[in-house]
Design an enzyme around this catalytic site. Structure first.
Site, mmCIF file in Angstrom:
data_model
loop_
_atom_site.group_PDB
_atom_site.id
_atom_site.type_symbol
_atom_site.label_atom_id
_atom_site.label_comp_id
_atom_site.label_asym_id
_atom_site.label_seq_id
_atom_site.Cartn_x
_atom_site.Cartn_y
_atom_site.Cartn_z
ATOM 1 N N HIS A 51 -3.798 -16.247 12.588
ATOM 2 C CA HIS A 51 -4.788 -16.660 13.294
ATOM 3 C C HIS A 51 -5.955 -17.003 12.403
ATOM 4 O O HIS A 51 -6.664 -16.110 12.102
ATOM 5 C CB HIS A 51 -5.295 -15.601 14.303
ATOM 6 C CG HIS A 51 -6.112 -15.717 15.119
ATOM 7 N ND1 HIS A 51 -7.415 -15.202 15.428
ATOM 8 C CD2 HIS A 51 -6.172 -16.775 16.240
ATOM 9 C CE1 HIS A 51 -8.278 -15.604 16.586
ATOM 10 N NE2 HIS A 51 -7.536 -16.565 17.022
ATOM 11 N N CYS A 146 -10.954 -2.203 0.462
ATOM 12 C CA CYS A 146 -9.614 -2.457 0.206
ATOM 13 C C CYS A 146 -9.733 -3.585 -0.846
ATOM 14 O O CYS A 146 -8.958 -3.445 -2.128
ATOM 15 C CB CYS A 146 -8.674 -3.016 1.284
ATOM 16 S SG CYS A 146 -8.463 -1.560 2.193
ATOM 17 N N SER A 167 -5.886 -1.360 -2.496
ATOM 18 C CA SER A 167 -4.875 -1.127 -1.257
ATOM 19 C C SER A 167 -4.567 -2.289 -0.465
ATOM 20 O O SER A 167 -5.544 -2.960 0.018
ATOM 21 C CB SER A 167 -5.613 0.018 -0.734
ATOM 22 O OG SER A 167 -4.672 0.454 0.526
ATOM 23 N N HIS A 207 1.781 -1.950 -0.334
ATOM 24 C CA HIS A 207 2.459 -1.229 0.271
ATOM 25 C C HIS A 207 2.921 -1.885 1.687
ATOM 26 O O HIS A 207 2.020 -2.723 2.107
ATOM 27 C CB HIS A 207 1.983 0.193 0.629
ATOM 28 C CG HIS A 207 0.666 0.138 1.274
ATOM 29 N ND1 HIS A 207 -0.420 0.158 0.558
ATOM 30 C CD2 HIS A 207 0.067 -0.111 2.570
ATOM 31 C CE1 HIS A 207 -1.680 -0.081 1.228
ATOM 32 N NE2 HIS A 207 -1.263 -0.097 2.378
#
Length: 264
Positions: A51, A146, A167, A207
């Site tokens: 999007h 992050c 992260s 991750h």
């Protein structure tokens, strides 16, 4: 976007299974890097539809220094809804740190404006850095940054950017992050009179959430398609004057969207 699929495959094959803050569980690796040559197309994922409207509006929202989701909601962007309080506030998150970093003497530092000025005046500087990670305010943020720090680099008339992301939610977040920082690099290059060079994406904990494994496997079965081209209004010379209408994506032909749950 083979580089992105390589990351996903590497984590599935070689990652360590870990518990996490959300209780979902992850498979992760520590330390990984991808590079995207912005002269070879705009790095918007083609193995699932993204999007773009949300990506552009979120970046413009960051650059406004805004930390309330009203602007996003007004533009039908819901990606921050889960973290906002009842008033739509998120605390001193990205936009605040980018544009209003609080100094001990009471001043507020506009890191983005400063780095634009330095790129123009001293392009060989090794201090072309913007940080969103403010230890004094992390506990007041709805979600600690992050994508924590990024640095610019000028060589041969081209502006490159390297992001350090502490992260990284590979399935949902990383495709947005790639496109957002690639676009920011292109915008910065234009207002500084340079060409866009590379976007370098460096990860700490990269991750896949356990409830995204099936979607990741589906995506890995898909063949990447040609990258689209991002057209930016050449008349805009001030970074903070960009509007949504100044961006036009050409030639985007992605595979269908793949739905996945957000871990909050």
């Amino acid at each position: 976007m083979k580089a992105y699929l390589d990351l996903m495959r590497h984590v599935l094959d070689n990652g360590t299974d870990k518990s996490d803050r959300t209780g979902t569980g992850t498979r992760s690796v520590f330390g990984y890097q991808m590079r995207f040559d912005l002269g070879k197309g705009f790095p918007l994922l083609t193995t699932k539809k993204l999007h773009l409207r949300s990506i552009i509006h979120e970046l413009l929202w960051f650059l406004k220094g805004d930390t309330n989701i009203k602007y996003l909601k007004d533009n039908n962007v819901s990606i921050w809804d889960e973290w906002a309080d009842e008033n739509g506030d998120l605390g001193p998150v990205y936009g605040y740190q980018w544009r209003n970093w609080p100094a001990p003497d009471g001043r507020h530092i506009d890191q983005i404006a400063n780095v634009v000025e330095q790129i123009k005046k001293n392009p060989d500087s090794r201090r072309l850095i913007v940080s969103a990670w403010n230890p004094a305010l992390v506990d007041e943020m709805a979600l600690p940054p992050c994508h924590a720090l990024f640095q610019f680099y000028v060589a041969d008339g081209k502006l490159s950017c390297q992001l350090y992301q502490r992260s990284a939610d590979i399935f949902l977040g990383v495709p947005f992050n790639i496109a957002s920082y690639a676009l920011l690099t292109m915008m910065m290059a234009q207002v500084c009179g340079l060409e866009a060079g590379e976007f370098v994406h460096t990860f700490g904990d990269a991750h896949l959430y356990r409830n995204h494994f099936e979607q990741a496997a589906l995506q890995l079965e898909r063949e990447p398609r040609a990258l689209p081209v991002m057209k930016i209004n050449p008349e805009v010379k001030d970074l903070f004057s960009f509007k949504f209408e100044d961006f036009e994506l050409e030639g985007y032909d992605p595979h269908p969207h793949i739905k996945a749950a957000v871990s909050v």
